[in-house]
Design an enzyme around this catalytic site. Structure first.
Site, PDB file in Angstrom:
ATOM      1  N   SER A   3      14.986  22.758 -15.145  1.00 33.38           N
ATOM      2  CA  SER A   3      13.807  23.575 -15.407  1.00 33.38           C
ATOM      3  C   SER A   3      14.249  24.914 -15.972  1.00 33.38           C
ATOM      4  CB  SER A   3      13.026  23.783 -14.114  1.00 33.38           C
ATOM      5  OG  SER A   3      12.234  24.950 -14.202  1.00 33.38           O
ATOM      6  N   LYS A  31      15.907  22.864  -9.752  1.00 35.54           N
ATOM      7  CA  LYS A  31      15.319  21.593 -10.169  1.00 35.54           C
ATOM      8  C   LYS A  31      16.272  20.658 -10.909  1.00 35.54           C
ATOM      9  CE  LYS A  31      11.005  21.169 -10.698  1.00 35.54           C
ATOM     10  NZ  LYS A  31      10.123  20.158 -10.176  1.00 35.54           N
ATOM     11  N   GLU A  57      10.167   9.430 -16.430  1.00 35.38           N
ATOM     12  CA  GLU A  57       8.783   9.823 -16.724  1.00 35.38           C
ATOM     13  C   GLU A  57       8.405   9.502 -18.169  1.00 35.38           C
ATOM     14  OE1 GLU A  57       8.397  13.955 -15.552  1.00 35.38           O
ATOM     15  OE2 GLU A  57       9.225  13.495 -13.580  1.00 35.38           O
ATOM     16  N   HIS A  92       0.836  -1.218   0.000  1.00 34.44           N
ATOM     17  CA  HIS A  92       0.000   0.000   0.000  1.00 34.44           C
ATOM     18  C   HIS A  92       0.870   1.268   0.000  1.00 34.44           C
ATOM     19  CE1 HIS A  92      -3.330  -2.714   1.165  1.00 34.44           C
ATOM     20  NE2 HIS A  92      -2.411  -3.263   1.960  1.00 34.44           N
ATOM     21  N   GLN A 126      -1.957  -3.895 -44.349  1.00 37.98           N
ATOM     22  CA  GLN A 126      -0.824  -2.975 -44.471  1.00 37.98           C
ATOM     23  C   GLN A 126      -0.678  -2.105 -43.225  1.00 37.98           C
ATOM     24  OE1 GLN A 126       0.175  -1.158 -48.358  1.00 37.98           O
ATOM     25  NE2 GLN A 126      -0.409   0.782 -47.440  1.00 37.98           N
TER      26      GLN A 126
HETATM   27  N1  ARG Z   1       2.085  -2.986 -48.987  1.00 40.72           N
HETATM   28  C1  ARG Z   1       1.332  -4.166 -48.878  1.00 40.72           C
HETATM   29  C2  ARG Z   1       1.191  -4.542 -47.410  1.00 40.72           C
HETATM   30  O1  ARG Z   1       1.895  -4.024 -46.647  1.00 40.72           O
HETATM   31  C3  ARG Z   1       2.017  -5.259 -49.620  1.00 40.72           C
HETATM   32  C4  ARG Z   1       1.086  -6.303 -50.161  1.00 40.72           C
HETATM   33  C5  ARG Z   1       0.324  -5.742 -51.287  1.00 40.72           C
HETATM   34  N2  ARG Z   1      -0.540  -6.683 -51.851  1.00 40.72           N
HETATM   35  C6  ARG Z   1      -1.616  -6.326 -52.561  1.00 40.72           C
HETATM   36  N3  ARG Z   1      -2.340  -7.259 -53.060  1.00 40.72           N
HETATM   37  N4  ARG Z   1      -1.949  -5.081 -52.723  1.00 40.72           N
HETATM   38  O2  ARG Z   1       0.378  -5.319 -47.037  1.00 40.72           O
END
Ligand code: ARG
Length: 457
Positions: A276, A282, A289, A155, A321
Site C-alpha cells: 500500500s 500491508k 483479486e 455456509h 467481424q
Molecule cells: N474483416 C472481415 C471479418 O472479420 C473479413 C470478411 C470480410 N468480408 C466482407 N464481405 N466484407 O469478418
C-alpha cells in the site's frame, strides 16, 4: 488499397475506413491466414486451377512474408482494410502476376471463417497446456498434503474436517472438466470452411477434403451458407472460458479469505503480493483479486457474442467481424489468469499448523462425536443433543472437544469411555472416510493414481 475498388468512383470516407477496418486486430492471425493461403494454392495446383510454377511462386512469397512479419522486417500498415488484403497486396508486390491469382475460388468470407478457426484451435491447444500445468501443480500439492487436516466448510462455517489435499482436489476436478470441455469443442469445430466461397461455394473444381486434410481438419464443413456465418464454436469456447474464469475466481476468493489476517491459512509470497502507498504494514493479494475481477470481462465477451449472433440473417454479415476483439480479449485474459494463478499457488506457503488448529477449534469433529454415541447404542437424535451440550460447555471455556476431561463427558452422558479421544481425533475423523471421493488418504491415493495416469496420457 482496396480489393474491391473496381466498382467505385470515389474514395472511401476516412471515418468509414476507420470504422470498417479490422486490420488493427485481425493482424493477430497473420500466421494462420498465410497457412490457409498456402493450403489453398496447394489444392488449386493439384486441381490444375493454378500451374505448379504459380503455386511455387505464391508459396515462396507467402513464406517470405511470414518470415519478415515474424522478424519485424515487414510492418503491417493500416491503410489496408484487413489482414487478408494486406497479405495479398504485399504478395503481389513481391511475386507479381502470380500473386493476383491467390484469391481464385475463395472469398474473404470463407477465408476469415478459416483463419478464426485456425487461430482459436491453436489457442485452445495453448490453454489446454496451461490448464495441464495448473493440474500438475495441484497434484503435487495434493500429494504433499494428504494428511494436512483443515476445516471443511458449509455456509462458510466450519463443518467437518477434511484435508488440504481434498480441498485442492475439488478444484482439480473443476479444471479437469475444463480441459475436457475444451477438447469437446475442439473436436466439434475441427471442420474446414474453406471452399465455401462468399456463401454459395464456387464453380471451380475445388478439392475441399484435400484442403481440410492439409490444415489438420477432420473434413470439410457441409453447408457453405452455414460455414461462412457459423460462430457457434466461439460461443461454446467463450462459455468454456467463462467457466474456467469462474473456477479461478472461486479459488481466488478462497485464497483471499485464507490469506486474511483472521484466517492466516496461507501466506502469499512477496513476489506475488503488492503493498500500500500509505499503510506500511500491508501486503495485499492483488493478483488473486484481479483474477477474481477478470471473470467479469470474460462473461461479458460471452454475452456480447450471443447478442451479436441473435439477429444475423444468413449468410455472412459484417456484424460477424465483431467476433474478433472480444474473443481475443477473453482468450488473452484467461491465459494470463491461468499463468499467474499457477505461479501464485506454487509460491504460496500453506500454514498447516494453523489449518489443523482451526479444524480442532471449530468443533468439526462434533458429528463424529455423535456417531461415537450412536455406535454405543444411543439414538442419533439424542446423541446430537448430548454433543450440542458438550459443545456449549467448550464454548464457555474456550476449549475444543478433545480438551474436555472424561468426567466432563460423563457428566452429560455416562456412555462415554476413554476411547472417545481417539474417536474424535482429526486423524480418525478424516482417515475413516474411505469411500471413493472422500478425504481419507487411502481413498485419495486411489484418485491421485487416476489423475497421474490421465496427465501422462
Ligand atoms: N474483416 C472481415 C471479418 O472479420 C473479413 C470478411 C470480410 N468480408 C466482407 N464481405 N466484407 O469478418
Amino acid at each position: 488499397m482496396k480489393l474491391w475498388g473496381g466498382r467505385f468512383t470515389k474514395e472511401t470516407n476516412e471515418l468509414v475506413h476507420n470504422f470498417n477496418e479490422s486490420i488493427s486486430f485481425d493482424r493477430k492471425f497473420y500466421r494462420q491466414d498465410i497457412a490457409g493461403s498456402i493450403a489453398h494454392v496447394t489444392m488449386l495446383a493439384k486441381q490444375g486451377i493454378l500451374t505448379e510454377e504459380e503455386r511455387d511462386a505464391i508459396t515462396a512469397g507467402l513464406k517470405g512474408i511470414r518470415e519478415d512479419l515474424d522478424s519485424g522486417k515487414l510492418a503491417i500498415t493500416t491503410e489496408h482494410e484487413d489482414i487478408h488484403s494486406f497479405v495479398e497486396a504485399v504478395l503481389t508486390e513481391r511475386v507479381g502476376e502470380a500473386g493476383k491469382k491467390l484469391h481464385t475460388g475463395r472469398s474473404r468470407n470463407d477465408q476469415v471463417a478459416l483463419d478464426m478457426r485456425l487461430y482459436t484451435r491453436d489457442e485452445i491447444d495453448e490453454m489446454d497446456g496451461l490448464l495441464k500445468g495448473l493440474l500438475e501443480e495441484l497434484l503435487k500439492l495434493m500429494e504433499e498434503n494428504l494428511h494436512t487436516y483443515m476445516p471443511g466448510f458449509t455456509h462458510l462455517q466450519k463443518a467437518q474436517p477434511v484435508t488440504l489435499a481434498h480441498h485442492l482436489g475439488a478444484y482439480y476436478e473443476m479444471f479437469r472438466r475444463d480441459r475436457s470441455r475444451l477438447s469437446d469443442i475442439r473436436k466439434r469445430m475441427n471442420y474446414c470452411p474453406l471452399g465455401s466461397g462468399a456463401l454459395a461455394g464456387t464453380t471451380y473444381p475445388l478439392d475441399r477434403a484435400y484442403t481440410a486434410e492439409l490444415l489438420g481438419f477432420d473434413g470439410p464443413t457441409l453447408n457453405s451458407m452455414d460455414s461462412v456465418s457459423d460462430r457457434d464454436y466461439l460461443i461454446e469456447l467463450l462459455a468454456a472460458l467463462s467457466t474456467i474464469a469462474m473456477h479461478l475466481s472461486r479459488f481466488s476468493e478462497e485464497i483471499i479469505i485464507w490469506n486474511s489476517n483472521e484466517y492466516r491459512f496461507v501466506e502469499m509470497d512477496d513476489s506475488y503480493s503488492t503493498g500500500s502507498s500509505i499503510m506500511p504494514q500491508k501486503k495485499n493479494p492483488d493478483i488473486a483479486e484481479l483474477i477474481r475481477g477478470k471473470a467479469g470481462r470474460v462473461y461479458g465477451a460471452l454475452v456480447s457474442m450471443l447478442t451479436v449472433m441473435k439477429g444475423i440473417p444468413l449468410a455472412y454479415d459484417k456484424d460477424l467481424q465483431e467476433d474478433k476483439e472480444l474473443t481475443f480479449d477473453a482468450i488473452d485474459t484467461v491465459k494470463g489468469c491461468l499463468l499467474l494463478f499457477t505461479g501464485m499457488i506454487s509460491t504460496m506457503t500453506f500454514r498447516k499448523d494453523v489449518m489443523e488448529e482451526s479444524a480442532k477449534k471449530g468443533f468439526t469433529n462434533a458429528t463424529d462425536a455423535a456417531d461415537y454415541l450412536v455406535n454405543h447404542g444411543v439414538p442419533f437424535r439424542d446423541a446430537h443433543g448430548i454433543i450440542g451440550q458438550l459443545v456449549l460447555m467448550c464454548i464457555e471455556r474456550n476449549i475444543s472437544l478433545d480438551e474436555l476431561s472424561l468426567e466432563d463427558y460423563r457428566s452429560v452422558c455416562p456412555v462415554f469411555g476413554e476411547d472417545i479421544y481417539d474417536a474424535i481425533s482429526m486423524k480418525t475423523c478424516v482417515e475413516k472416510r474411505m469411500t471413493i471421493g472422500a478425504p481419507g488418504a487411502e481413498a485419495m491415493k486411489q484418485v491421485l493414481e487416476i489423475y497421474k495416469k490421465e496427465l501422462e496420457a
